[in-house]
Scaffold this motif. Structure first.
Motif, PDB file in Angstrom:
ATOM      1  N   PRO A 111      19.672   9.421  67.216  1.00  0.00           N
ATOM      2  CA  PRO A 111      19.785   8.259  67.775  1.00  0.00           C
ATOM      3  C   PRO A 111      19.076   8.159  69.001  1.00  0.00           C
ATOM      4  O   PRO A 111      18.840   9.212  69.742  1.00  0.00           O
ATOM      5  CB  PRO A 111      21.268   8.230  68.276  1.00  0.00           C
ATOM      6  N   VAL A 124      16.790   6.254  65.068  1.00  0.00           N
ATOM      7  CA  VAL A 124      17.540   5.244  64.984  1.00  0.00           C
ATOM      8  C   VAL A 124      17.859   4.414  66.462  1.00  0.00           C
ATOM      9  O   VAL A 124      18.492   5.397  67.203  1.00  0.00           O
ATOM     10  CB  VAL A 124      19.158   5.579  64.277  1.00  0.00           C
ATOM     11  N   ALA A 178      19.359   2.219  69.415  1.00  0.00           N
ATOM     12  CA  ALA A 178      20.449   1.295  69.990  1.00  0.00           C
ATOM     13  C   ALA A 178      19.844   0.918  71.171  1.00  0.00           C
ATOM     14  O   ALA A 178      19.213   1.461  71.760  1.00  0.00           O
ATOM     15  CB  ALA A 178      21.810   2.149  70.069  1.00  0.00           C
ATOM     16  N   VAL A 215      24.926   3.901  68.405  1.00  0.00           N
ATOM     17  CA  VAL A 215      24.450   3.494  67.157  1.00  0.00           C
ATOM     18  C   VAL A 215      25.520   3.306  66.326  1.00  0.00           C
ATOM     19  O   VAL A 215      26.859   3.919  66.365  1.00  0.00           O
ATOM     20  CB  VAL A 215      23.645   4.760  66.429  1.00  0.00           C
ATOM     21  N   GLN A 235      23.652   1.818  60.756  1.00  0.00           N
ATOM     22  CA  GLN A 235      22.385   2.069  61.247  1.00  0.00           C
ATOM     23  C   GLN A 235      22.285   3.693  60.538  1.00  0.00           C
ATOM     24  O   GLN A 235      20.886   3.672  60.026  1.00  0.00           O
ATOM     25  CB  GLN A 235      22.246   2.060  62.694  1.00  0.00           C
TER      26      GLN A 235
END
Length: 411
Positions: free
Chosen positions: A133, A154, A156, A164, A168
């Motif tokens: 993340p 990923v 956010a 997240v 996702q």
């Protein structure tokens, strides 16, 4: 080409590609530059390093002094850690998070960074993917790469509180995904996942047979109604594929003592211990004795520091949000704010037009003598990370300088 003949790509290379590709820690680099400027006589205020400004509590220092005088600590000790410290961490883990483990599941490391690297090295094979993340702490992706893995980001943003979602994570999962990284409270954003969110991510990991590395080093630094939930406690089915990383650095103002640990399945801990036996052997015994006093003591000193951090958190959020072009969510944990400064990019600030946050941080350092880490270091351009683990007066003075400088920004 014989086995003894180097490849054309490596024949002229002095540093290996694996190590040469690793970038310097951006947070430590900013801190070093700030300290160098201060040493040269400039009144720089540093918001870069994630380091409490408090001294290590006296009872911990006293334990270290006593250990220095004890001849048994003048010799090698078990590579995996002092048995008494491992036992104390078992008890501390039960007390603080409700997670029941035994000493064979604990490895004492030279700080949290070594714990993170050794955890990844113990479970990753070349090409294995780790979902990371973002915004992320700068060390995570580099540790993954050093261990032969591939970080998959990923992202956010402030609209979700930098947290997240399972959706996702699922979108990023491939047949090569082996591990998901989970950090709550978070560096650099201060985000804290609620229990329901934590459970959802843990159950998703179990469903797909994934490992989870969870970093709990900021577990005691939460504010307001937020609570930090230990992932293997929320989802007990995960514990056979879960590695918990922690340490004394942040909670007890012991960044320089270099004591961390990892908790995991016995076979993984054994493998990581074997690795450490060749890499560094035991953590310095005096530091381990200090850590023993820290984790065995009560949390009153921690609570006092937490009150100061909470006060500074509210002050810095309020002052940053008074700046046009800055949007600063209120963090629920750790001791960082992660404001969006996209509204300032491309504007004229004393004759300069920073196009990204690397350039903006450079302008701020030169013109306001304030050291800040740009979001590029954490995988998300357009943001800045400021640590509020510095004295109240320096914090107010530093943000006041930012307010004065950035008020001059114009199209």
């Amino acid at each position: 080409m014989s086995a003894a003949t180097p490849s054309p790509e490596s024949a002229g290379r002095r540093v290996s590609a694996r190590v040469g590709s690793i970038t310097e820690s951006a947070t430590l680099a900013v801190d070093a530059k700030a300290k160098a400027l201060k040493a040269a006589g400039r009144p720089v205020i540093g918001f870069g390093a994630g380091e409490p400004d408090f001294p290590t509590p006296d009872y911990i220092v006293d334990a270290a002094v006593e250990a220095c005088r004890n001849p048994k600590y003048h010799r090698y000790t078990p590579a995996g850690g002092l048995p008494e410290l491992k036992a104390a961490i078992v008890e501390k883990t039960r007390r603080d998070s409700g997670y029941e483990v035994d000493a064979s599941q604990v490895l004492i490391t030279n700080g949290g960074k070594q714990a993170i690297y050794e955890a990844f090295a113990a479970i990753l094979d070349p090409g294995d993917e780790v979902i990371v993340p973002a915004p992320y702490w700068t060390t995570y992706p580099e540790s993954i790469r050093l261990a032969g893995g591939v970080p998959v980001e990923v992202v956010a943003d402030e609209s979700t509180g930098y947290r997240v979602s399972v959706e996702q994570l699922e979108a990023a999962r491939t047949e090569r995904t082996k591990v998901v990284l989970f950090v709550s409270p978070s560096n650099p954003t201060g985000a804290v996942y609620g229990r329901a969110e934590t459970e959802a991510i843990g159950r998703w990991a179990v469903e797909h047979g994934l490992w989870v590395l969870t970093d709990e080093i900021y577990e005691h630094l939460v504010y307001g109604d937020a609570t930090a939930t230990s992932l293997p406690v929320a989802v007990p089915e995960l514990r056979d594929k879960c590695i918990v990383v922690n340490g004394v650095a942040k909670t007890y103002a012991m960044t320089g003592w270099r004591v961390g640990w990892l908790i995991g399945p016995k076979d993984v801990v054994k493998a990581a211990t074997n690795m450490q036996s060749h890499a560094t052997s035991n953590v310095a015994n005096v530091s381990q004795a200090a850590a023993l006093a820290a984790v065995s003591g009560d949390l009153s000193a921690v609570a006092a520091m937490g009150e100061a951090f909470d006060r500074r958190r509210r002050t810095i959020v309020r002052m940053l949000n008074e700046i046009d072009g800055v949007v600063c969510p209120e963090p629920e944990g750790a001791f960082y704010v992660y404001p969006s400064v996209k509204g300032l990019l491309g504007k004229d600030i004393r004759g300069k037009r920073p196009a990204n946050t690397v350039e903006l941080a450079a302008v701020i350092l030169e013109e306001a003598e304030v050291a800040i880490v740009p979001g590029e270091a954490f995988g998300t351009p357009g943001y800045l990370r400021l640590s509020y683990a510095l004295g109240d007066e320096d914090l107010v003075e530093g943000v006041s300088r930012l307010q004065k400088l950035l008020a001059e920004a114009k199209d």
